[in-house]
Structures are given as C-alpha cells and as structure tokens.
Design a protein around this motif. Structure first.
Motif, PDB file in Angstrom:
ATOM      1  N   LEU A 135      30.734  73.069 -93.801  1.00 14.72           N
ATOM      2  CA  LEU A 135      31.220  71.737 -93.418  1.00 14.72           C
ATOM      3  C   LEU A 135      32.024  71.094 -94.547  1.00 14.72           C
ATOM      4  O   LEU A 135      33.046  70.446 -94.295  1.00 14.72           O
ATOM      5  N   VAL A 136      31.568  71.262 -95.777  1.00 10.51           N
ATOM      6  CA  VAL A 136      32.306  70.710 -96.919  1.00 10.51           C
ATOM      7  C   VAL A 136      33.669  71.390 -97.027  1.00 10.51           C
ATOM      8  O   VAL A 136      34.685  70.731 -97.267  1.00 10.51           O
ATOM      9  N   TYR A 137      33.693  72.698 -96.837  1.00 15.05           N
ATOM     10  CA  TYR A 137      34.974  73.414 -96.925  1.00 15.05           C
ATOM     11  C   TYR A 137      35.952  72.907 -95.870  1.00 15.05           C
ATOM     12  O   TYR A 137      37.121  72.621 -96.178  1.00 15.05           O
ATOM     13  N   VAL A 138      35.501  72.807 -94.632  1.00 13.69           N
ATOM     14  CA  VAL A 138      36.392  72.340 -93.554  1.00 13.69           C
ATOM     15  C   VAL A 138      36.862  70.920 -93.835  1.00 13.69           C
ATOM     16  O   VAL A 138      38.048  70.592 -93.647  1.00 13.69           O
ATOM     17  N   ASP A 139      35.969  70.067 -94.310  1.00 13.66           N
ATOM     18  CA  ASP A 139      36.324  68.675 -94.605  1.00 13.66           C
ATOM     19  C   ASP A 139      37.397  68.599 -95.690  1.00 13.66           C
ATOM     20  O   ASP A 139      38.406  67.884 -95.539  1.00 13.66           O
ATOM     21  N   LYS A 140      37.210  69.332 -96.773  1.00 12.17           N
ATOM     22  CA  LYS A 140      38.188  69.300 -97.875  1.00 12.17           C
ATOM     23  C   LYS A 140      39.494  69.998 -97.489  1.00 12.17           C
ATOM     24  O   LYS A 140      40.572  69.597 -97.938  1.00 12.17           O
ATOM     25  N   LEU A 141      39.409  71.017 -96.656  1.00 13.12           N
ATOM     26  CA  LEU A 141      40.612  71.676 -96.156  1.00 13.12           C
ATOM     27  C   LEU A 141      41.456  70.719 -95.329  1.00 13.12           C
ATOM     28  O   LEU A 141      42.680  70.652 -95.483  1.00 13.12           O
ATOM     29  N   LYS A 142      40.816  69.969 -94.463  1.00 10.03           N
ATOM     30  CA  LYS A 142      41.556  69.027 -93.614  1.00 10.03           C
ATOM     31  C   LYS A 142      42.127  67.874 -94.435  1.00 10.03           C
ATOM     32  O   LYS A 142      43.232  67.376 -94.144  1.00 10.03           O
ATOM     33  N   ASP A 143      41.418  67.455 -95.478  1.00  7.63           N
ATOM     34  CA  ASP A 143      41.966  66.429 -96.375  1.00  7.63           C
ATOM     35  C   ASP A 143      43.248  66.929 -97.034  1.00  7.63           C
ATOM     36  O   ASP A 143      44.252  66.205 -97.115  1.00  7.63           O
ATOM     37  N   LEU A 144      43.210  68.163 -97.522  1.00  8.80           N
ATOM     38  CA  LEU A 144      44.402  68.724 -98.164  1.00  8.80           C
ATOM     39  C   LEU A 144      45.521  68.912 -97.152  1.00  8.80           C
ATOM     40  O   LEU A 144      46.688  68.632 -97.459  1.00  8.80           O
ATOM     41  N   GLY A 161      50.790  57.437-107.912  1.00 10.13           N
ATOM     42  CA  GLY A 161      49.534  57.333-107.173  1.00 10.13           C
ATOM     43  C   GLY A 161      49.416  58.402-106.103  1.00 10.13           C
ATOM     44  O   GLY A 161      48.339  58.990-105.904  1.00 10.13           O
ATOM     45  N   SER A 162      50.508  58.693-105.408  1.00 12.86           N
ATOM     46  CA  SER A 162      50.495  59.744-104.381  1.00 12.86           C
ATOM     47  C   SER A 162      50.290  61.114-105.022  1.00 12.86           C
ATOM     48  O   SER A 162      49.570  61.964-104.485  1.00 12.86           O
ATOM     49  N   LEU A 163      50.921  61.335-106.168  1.00 15.78           N
ATOM     50  CA  LEU A 163      50.737  62.598-106.875  1.00 15.78           C
ATOM     51  C   LEU A 163      49.282  62.787-107.291  1.00 15.78           C
ATOM     52  O   LEU A 163      48.730  63.883-107.190  1.00 15.78           O
ATOM     53  N   GLU A 164      48.628  61.698-107.729  1.00 14.42           N
ATOM     54  CA  GLU A 164      47.220  61.774-108.114  1.00 14.42           C
ATOM     55  C   GLU A 164      46.335  62.051-106.905  1.00 14.42           C
ATOM     56  O   GLU A 164      45.368  62.821-106.988  1.00 14.42           O
ATOM     57  N   GLN A 165      46.648  61.461-105.760  1.00 16.41           N
ATOM     58  CA  GLN A 165      45.887  61.732-104.538  1.00 16.41           C
ATOM     59  C   GLN A 165      45.983  63.200-104.145  1.00 16.41           C
ATOM     60  O   GLN A 165      44.985  63.820-103.743  1.00 16.41           O
ATOM     61  N   LEU A 166      47.205  63.753-104.272  1.00 13.72           N
ATOM     62  CA  LEU A 166      47.384  65.161-103.943  1.00 13.72           C
ATOM     63  C   LEU A 166      46.583  66.036-104.912  1.00 13.72           C
ATOM     64  O   LEU A 166      45.959  67.019-104.497  1.00 13.72           O
ATOM     65  N   ARG A 167      46.588  65.684-106.185  1.00 13.64           N
ATOM     66  CA  ARG A 167      45.833  66.453-107.176  1.00 13.64           C
ATOM     67  C   ARG A 167      44.348  66.413-106.869  1.00 13.64           C
ATOM     68  O   ARG A 167      43.652  67.450-106.935  1.00 13.64           O
ATOM     69  N   GLN A 168      43.820  65.251-106.547  1.00 15.64           N
ATOM     70  CA  GLN A 168      42.397  65.124-106.241  1.00 15.64           C
ATOM     71  C   GLN A 168      42.014  65.918-104.993  1.00 15.64           C
ATOM     72  O   GLN A 168      40.961  66.565-104.957  1.00 15.64           O
ATOM     73  N   THR A 170      43.545  68.533-103.847  1.00 15.32           N
ATOM     74  CA  THR A 170      43.638  69.959-104.181  1.00 15.32           C
ATOM     75  C   THR A 170      42.421  70.414-104.978  1.00 15.32           C
ATOM     76  O   THR A 170      41.849  71.480-104.712  1.00 15.32           O
ATOM     77  N   ASP A 171      42.012  69.612-105.954  1.00 18.00           N
ATOM     78  CA  ASP A 171      40.834  69.969-106.755  1.00 18.00           C
ATOM     79  C   ASP A 171      39.578  70.029-105.898  1.00 18.00           C
ATOM     80  O   ASP A 171      38.749  70.941-106.057  1.00 18.00           O
ATOM     81  N   ALA A 172      39.415  69.062-105.001  1.00 16.87           N
ATOM     82  CA  ALA A 172      38.234  69.045-104.132  1.00 16.87           C
ATOM     83  C   ALA A 172      38.229  70.263-103.207  1.00 16.87           C
ATOM     84  O   ALA A 172      37.173  70.883-102.976  1.00 16.87           O
ATOM     85  N   ALA A 248      59.617  70.629-101.565  1.00 13.68           N
ATOM     86  CA  ALA A 248      58.181  70.446-101.396  1.00 13.68           C
ATOM     87  C   ALA A 248      57.851  69.934-100.001  1.00 13.68           C
ATOM     88  O   ALA A 248      56.860  70.359 -99.386  1.00 13.68           O
ATOM     89  N   THR A 249      58.680  69.030 -99.489  1.00 14.17           N
ATOM     90  CA  THR A 249      58.451  68.497 -98.141  1.00 14.17           C
ATOM     91  C   THR A 249      58.611  69.597 -97.102  1.00 14.17           C
ATOM     92  O   THR A 249      57.800  69.706 -96.166  1.00 14.17           O
ATOM     93  N   ARG A 250      59.604  70.428 -97.248  1.00 12.58           N
ATOM     94  CA  ARG A 250      59.839  71.524 -96.302  1.00 12.58           C
ATOM     95  C   ARG A 250      58.694  72.539 -96.325  1.00 12.58           C
ATOM     96  O   ARG A 250      58.183  72.946 -95.276  1.00 12.58           O
ATOM     97  N   GLU A 251      58.300  72.934 -97.503  1.00 12.18           N
ATOM     98  CA  GLU A 251      57.239  73.931 -97.622  1.00 12.18           C
ATOM     99  C   GLU A 251      55.882  73.358 -97.213  1.00 12.18           C
ATOM    100  O   GLU A 251      55.043  74.066 -96.637  1.00 12.18           O
ATOM    101  N   GLY A 252      55.659  72.083 -97.528  1.00 15.23           N
ATOM    102  CA  GLY A 252      54.419  71.442 -97.111  1.00 15.23           C
ATOM    103  C   GLY A 252      54.315  71.357 -95.608  1.00 15.23           C
ATOM    104  O   GLY A 252      53.246  71.583 -95.025  1.00 15.23           O
ATOM    105  N   LYS A 253      55.420  71.042 -94.955  1.00 15.72           N
ATOM    106  CA  LYS A 253      55.426  70.955 -93.491  1.00 15.72           C
ATOM    107  C   LYS A 253      55.127  72.311 -92.868  1.00 15.72           C
ATOM    108  O   LYS A 253      54.382  72.409 -91.878  1.00 15.72           O
ATOM    109  N   ALA A 254      55.696  73.373 -93.441  1.00 18.84           N
ATOM    110  CA  ALA A 254      55.431  74.712 -92.913  1.00 18.84           C
ATOM    111  C   ALA A 254      53.952  75.063 -93.030  1.00 18.84           C
ATOM    112  O   ALA A 254      53.356  75.631 -92.103  1.00 18.84           O
ATOM    113  N   ALA A 255      53.356  74.733 -94.171  1.00 13.41           N
ATOM    114  CA  ALA A 255      51.930  75.010 -94.354  1.00 13.41           C
ATOM    115  C   ALA A 255      51.091  74.149 -93.417  1.00 13.41           C
ATOM    116  O   ALA A 255      50.086  74.622 -92.855  1.00 13.41           O
TER     117      ALA A 255
END
Length: 279
Positions: A135-144, A161-168, A170-172, A248-255
């Motif tokens: 459950l933790v994995y699925v939750d953190k996966l969906k956040d990312l 601030g957005s860059l820090e949110q993305l880092r957090q 990703t780390d989680a 980054a926007t293009r590759e992020g959208k594909a993922a």
C-alpha cells in the motif's frame, strides 16, 4: 573378598545403580548390569523436535530458542521425577521404557501446542507487513505519477518550491520501492511457509514483477537519465531553462501516460491477492 565395578562416560550418566558402582557377582554366569542414559542437554527426543522445527523454518530464531528452552525444562523436570520413582533394580528396565515413551509423548504434545501459537502470530505479522509495504508503494508511486503531469512539470523549472516537491516525491517513492525490493525474497518464502498454497506464491511473484520490473525498471528508472536529468541540469545552469522545461514536460507526460494501465493492474492484483490471503 568382594569386588566392585564402577563406570563413567562423558556425555552419559549412570541410571542404575545410582552410584555408578556394582558388586561383581561370584558366579561368572551372572551379568553385571548398568543402565545409562544421555545427559539432559543431549536428550534424543528433544533433539528430534528441534531438528524438525529448524527444517520446517516456520519459527523465527528467537521463537525456536524459546521453544527449545521450554522443552529442555520439561525434559529435566520429567527426568528428575522419573529418577525419584525408579528406586529398585527389579523395575528399572521397565521404568526406563515407560519414561522414554511418556517423555516423547509429552514433548510432542507440548511442542505442538506451542507451535500452534507461533506460526499463527507469524502469519498475522507477515500479512500486516505485506499489506503495509504494497500500500505504501502504490501510494508513493501515485504521488510521483501526479508530479509528472505536464502542468506541474512546466512549473518545476520556474519554481524552487515545485522542484522541492518533485524531489520529496521521488525520495519517498524510492524508499517505498527499496522496502518492497528488499523484502521480496523473504515475503515469497513466508507466503509459501504460512499459507502453503502455490497459487498465492505465484500471484505474489507476479505483483513484484509488475511493480519492480514493468513499473520501476521500465518507466520510473529511465526518468533519472531523462526528465529528471533535464531538470537537474537546468537548476545547475548546465542547460538552457526553456529547452529543459520542454524536454522534461514531454518525457514526464510520456511516463505519466505509460503508468496508467500498470498502476490499475497493480491495484487490481493486490486486491485479488489480499482477498485470497484472508480465506
């Protein structure tokens, strides 16, 4: 003249005569009898019980130690009681046979009673751990995944601030993925031990394959050398900000799009597996 014979042996103790010493009879046809038994710590019935538990692997080391000590205490108490009862030479052989049979029966009953509690508790702990990790994995996966949306990715190069949110996020996600990966082999083994249903083991392996290979290896991991690298380079001034934002926007959208079906499959498979575990 009267002669006596005395014996002693490491690892054994004389059961009869009590002093380990017997008078040698005058007749050469009369045997000199000594009854010996293994010392308590080397009791054969106890060794057999402990060896079986080790082979099955259903008890943790601490539980096996506890059970072994309880069995040893039982062996000692019973042997002391039998020793007090076996006072005469005439019934010593029969008494030893009765002692052996009763001791083995008591050990079997006691170990079965204790074992019934340990595996049940272990099974419940495995169930809780499995549920929590997935459950933790699925939750953190969906956040990312949500951070990979085009609207958010476009803001990352413009907002610390957005860059820090993305880092957090990703780390989680990485911590949850590592926990899933590190527990992988032991969880497969535990499900095989405590549920003893081959289908469950197969289903759990499929869940790990979906999460660790199809999702992490094939979709998430490439972001490190793709979208995330673009953002890091832009933040460090090693790449043009606008070009990094677009890539980054293009590759992020594909993922983001690629994760849609695997996440739904993962949630479906986890729900089906959990339901079968409860049965």
């Amino acid at each position: 003249t009267e002669f006596t014979l005395e014996i002693a042996s490491a690892g054994w103790e004389v059961h009869y005569p009590r002093q380990g010493r017997a008078v040698v009879p005058r007749s050469l046809q009369t045997p000199v009898e000594f009854l010996v038994k293994e010392l308590r710590s080397e009791n054969a019935a106890l060794r057999a019980q402990v060896a079986r538990l080790k082979r099955e692997g259903r008890l943790r080391a601490s539980q096996l130690d506890s059970l072994q000590q309880i069995l040893r205490d039982t062996v000692q108490a019973m042997e002391d009681r039998f020793a007090r009862k076996n006072a005469s030479r005439s019934d010593s052989l029969q008494a030893v046979a009765r002692q052996k049979a009763e001791l083995e029966q008591r050990l079997a009953e006691l170990s079965a009673r204790l074992e019934a509690g340990y595996p049940k508790r272990n099974r419940e702990e495995v169930y809780d751990s499995l549920s929590r990790e997935r459950l933790v994995y699925v939750d953190k996966l969906k956040d990312l995944r949500d951070k990979l949306k085009p609207g958010f990715m476009r803001s990352v190069t413009l907002s610390p601030g957005s860059l820090e949110q993305l880092r957090q996020a990703t780390d989680a996600y990485n911590r949850a993925r590592n926990a899933l990966y590190n527990a992988h082999d032991s969880r497969i083994q535990q499900v095989g031990l405590y549920w003893e249903r081959e289908l469950l083991t197969y289903q759990l392996e499929e869940i790990y394959q979906l999460a660790l290979d199809r999702i992490h290896r094939d979709i998430i991991l490439p972001l490190n050398d793709g979208a995330f690298k673009q953002l890091r380079d832009a933040a460090l001034g090693q790449a043009p900000r606008l070009a990094a934002q677009k890539a980054a926007t293009r590759e992020g959208k594909a993922a983001f799009n690629a994760l849609d079906i695997p996440i739904r499959e993962l949630e479906r498979d986890i729900a089906a597996f959990t339901e079968r575990l409860r049965r």
